[in-house]
Write an enzyme that holds these catalytic residues in place. Structure first.
Site, PDB file in Angstrom:
ATOM      1  CD  GLU A 196     -12.959 -16.974   6.045  1.00 33.17           C
ATOM      2  OE1 GLU A 196     -13.798 -17.852   6.284  1.00 33.17           O
ATOM      3  OE2 GLU A 196     -12.322 -16.378   6.941  1.00 33.17           O
ATOM      4  CE  LYS A 199     -18.730  -9.785  21.811  1.00 28.16           C
ATOM      5  NZ  LYS A 199     -19.576  -9.081  20.788  1.00 28.16           N
ATOM      6  CB  CYS A 256     -16.305 -20.300   8.827  1.00 26.90           C
ATOM      7  SG  CYS A 256     -17.327 -21.488   9.720  1.00 26.90           S
ATOM      8  CD  GLU A 308     -15.973 -22.516  13.468  1.00 26.68           C
ATOM      9  OE1 GLU A 308     -15.159 -22.350  12.522  1.00 26.68           O
ATOM     10  OE2 GLU A 308     -17.105 -22.044  13.481  1.00 26.68           O
TER      11      GLU A 308
END
Length: 482
Positions: free
Chosen positions: A384, A176, A285, A251
């Site tokens: 972040e 997906k 990331c 992750e």
């Protein structure tokens, strides 16, 4: 380049017809123009895909590693040969500059190549017995059907980094991709199709993320969910997977610090800091989110970084001289602006950039921005950002800066600049991150483990470690006549 309607659901070796009442539009974030429509699949399509993967599993898993590797080798070769076209598709749907996109495609092919080689190396273990009448061994076996959920920021490499080891291990898969970037996923599945992948081994479903995810979580046919994305979604997957004790490989987000010590090579450190922060426009990331610079070099460092950042060109990704493309959405742009506004209100000083986008381009563009005098209470130093905003804070003491760098729930990547070997080892050992870069901001390679600690994830991708996520270890104890 791309047709008006693109088939995007692939089950048991067949591209499914699209129901005209169930589609979603894919937009170019640089122009806001529609690119194509793809299928808006849901629970029914996901269940069919899982069933197909379950039926294909016995045959695929019983092949030798060498047999599986031939297909992976072929797919890697096809990706490399077609890197420019695949890069153009990636740029149009995601926005990053074409040179970055082509680099990503080649990197994605690299993961397939690595795991083509690893497919024949699923080693077990012979355990020396303490009893004469026993022999003991450990046999690695593929876990089963894997559901892979991938993000929009690296829509090619995140797919092959998951499918490569899963397929090499003998697992079958249901993929997906992100709804923002399904086109790269479609092209990768076509490559596997051309490479000779048997029906049912790879299946693709685009559409309703909630419905697709729920079926993946509740369907007993799925033995592992591998996910790259936000920490919030990762926590949700862990909670929901608990009902079946379903394995999840996560992750997740990061909040990477860069620490530039007094002995850093300033020219090299500023160039690499820029490359880390503004790669993919900060939508990475492992990219730097906060910069700690020793007070003795802060002025020179800031001035040199400012000079280099102001040379960056923001523009359309398909234009050859573009350095930064758009952000992925208006929501992403608003978050960057909110972090900047918060920092300026709390006393940060603008070094360069900072104004809202005023260019002719209509997409989700955002100027590269540096601020200094950042303090720990600012959002940009705690959250972040995922965008082109770079805060600088000075420090004077090694112990102090290590404590600040570690003061976060995230633990994915951290970077240091120093020419001192003792400091390199001392600081790298104490930083609480899964990945440490020393005078290096590009640590992700197929042959090395990639993954975080704390709330940045619970798994490793890449290297021989990447195969472990997709293999169960079966212990066999044999009694013999002594």
């Amino acid at each position: 380049m791309i047709s008006t309607v693109t088939k995007s659901i692939y089950i048991n070796g067949e591209w499914q017809d699209i129901d005209s009442s169930k589609t979603q539009v894919v937009y170019n974030p640089a122009t806001l123009e529609p690119i194509t429509e793809v299928a808006f699949g849901g629970q029914t399509e996901t269940k069919e895909a899982i069933d197909a993967a379950s039926k294909a599993f016995p045959v695929w898993s019983e092949m030798t590693g060498r047999q599986r590797s031939r297909i992976l080798y072929k797919a890697a070769e096809l990706m490399r040969k077609d890197a420019k076209r695949l890069g153009e598709i990636l740029t149009v749907e995601q926005g990053k500059p074409l040179k970055e996109a082509i680099g990503e495609v080649k990197g994605a092919a690299g993961f397939l190549l690595w795991y083509a080689e690893e497919a024949s190396r699923g080693y077990g273990e012979w355990i020396p017995s303490s009893m004469k009448e026993k022999r003991m061994l450990v046999i690695p076996k593929p876990i089963g059907v894997v559901a892979a959920i991938t993000p929009w920021n690296f829509p090619s490499s995140m797919i092959t980094r998951k499918l490569g080891p899963a397929l090499a291990a003998g697992c079958t898969t249901v993929l997906k991709p992100s709804p923002e970037t399904p086109l790269s996923a479609i092209e990768i599945v076509k490559i596997f199709e051309e490479a000779g992948m048997p029906p049912g081994v790879i299946n693709l479903v685009t559409g309703d993320a909630q419905a697709i995810g729920k079926e993946m979580l509740t369907n007993k046919g799925v033995k592992l969910i591998t996910f790259t994305g936000s920490t919030a979604v990762g926590k949700y997957l862990m909670r929901e997977a608990a009902d079946q004790v379903k394995k999840v490989s996560l992750e997740l987000g990061g909040h990477a610090p860069i620490i530039a010590f007094s002995d850093a090579d300033i020219d090299k450190a500023t160039s690499l800091s820029l490359a880390s922060k503004f790669r993919n426009n900060g939508q990475t990331c492992i990219c730097a989110n906060r910069l700690y610079v020793h007070e003795s070099i802060a002025d020179g460092f800031t001035a040199m970084l400012k000079e280099k950042v102001e040379k960056l060109k923001v523009g359309l990704g398909l234009e050859e001289d573009t350095d930064l493309g758009p952000l992925i959405s208006e929501q992403a742009r608003e978050k960057v602006q909110a972090h900047l506004d918060d920092a300026l209100e709390k006393g940060a000083e603008l070094v360069t950039g900072g104004n809202k986008w005023a260019g002719e381009l209509q997409g989700y563009f955002c100027p590269p921005t540096i601020i200094k005098n950042a303090t720990d209470d600012m959002k940009v130093m705690r959250e972040e950002t995922f965008g082109p905003l770079f805060p600088i804070q000075t420090f004077s003491d090694e112990e102090e800066v290590i404590k600040k760098a570690n003061d976060t729930d995230y633990g994915l990547a951290a970077y240091i600049f120093t020419e001192n070997t003792s400091r390199t080892l001392r600081v790298a050992e104490r930083l609480e991150y899964g990945i440490i870069g020393v005078n290096d901001v590009f640590p992700s390679v197929p042959e090395a483990p990639f993954g975080g600690i704390k709330q940045s994830g619970n798994a490793k991708e890449g290297g021989h470690y990447g195969m472990d996520e997709f293999l169960e270890k079966k212990f066999v104890s044999i009694g013999i006549d002594s």
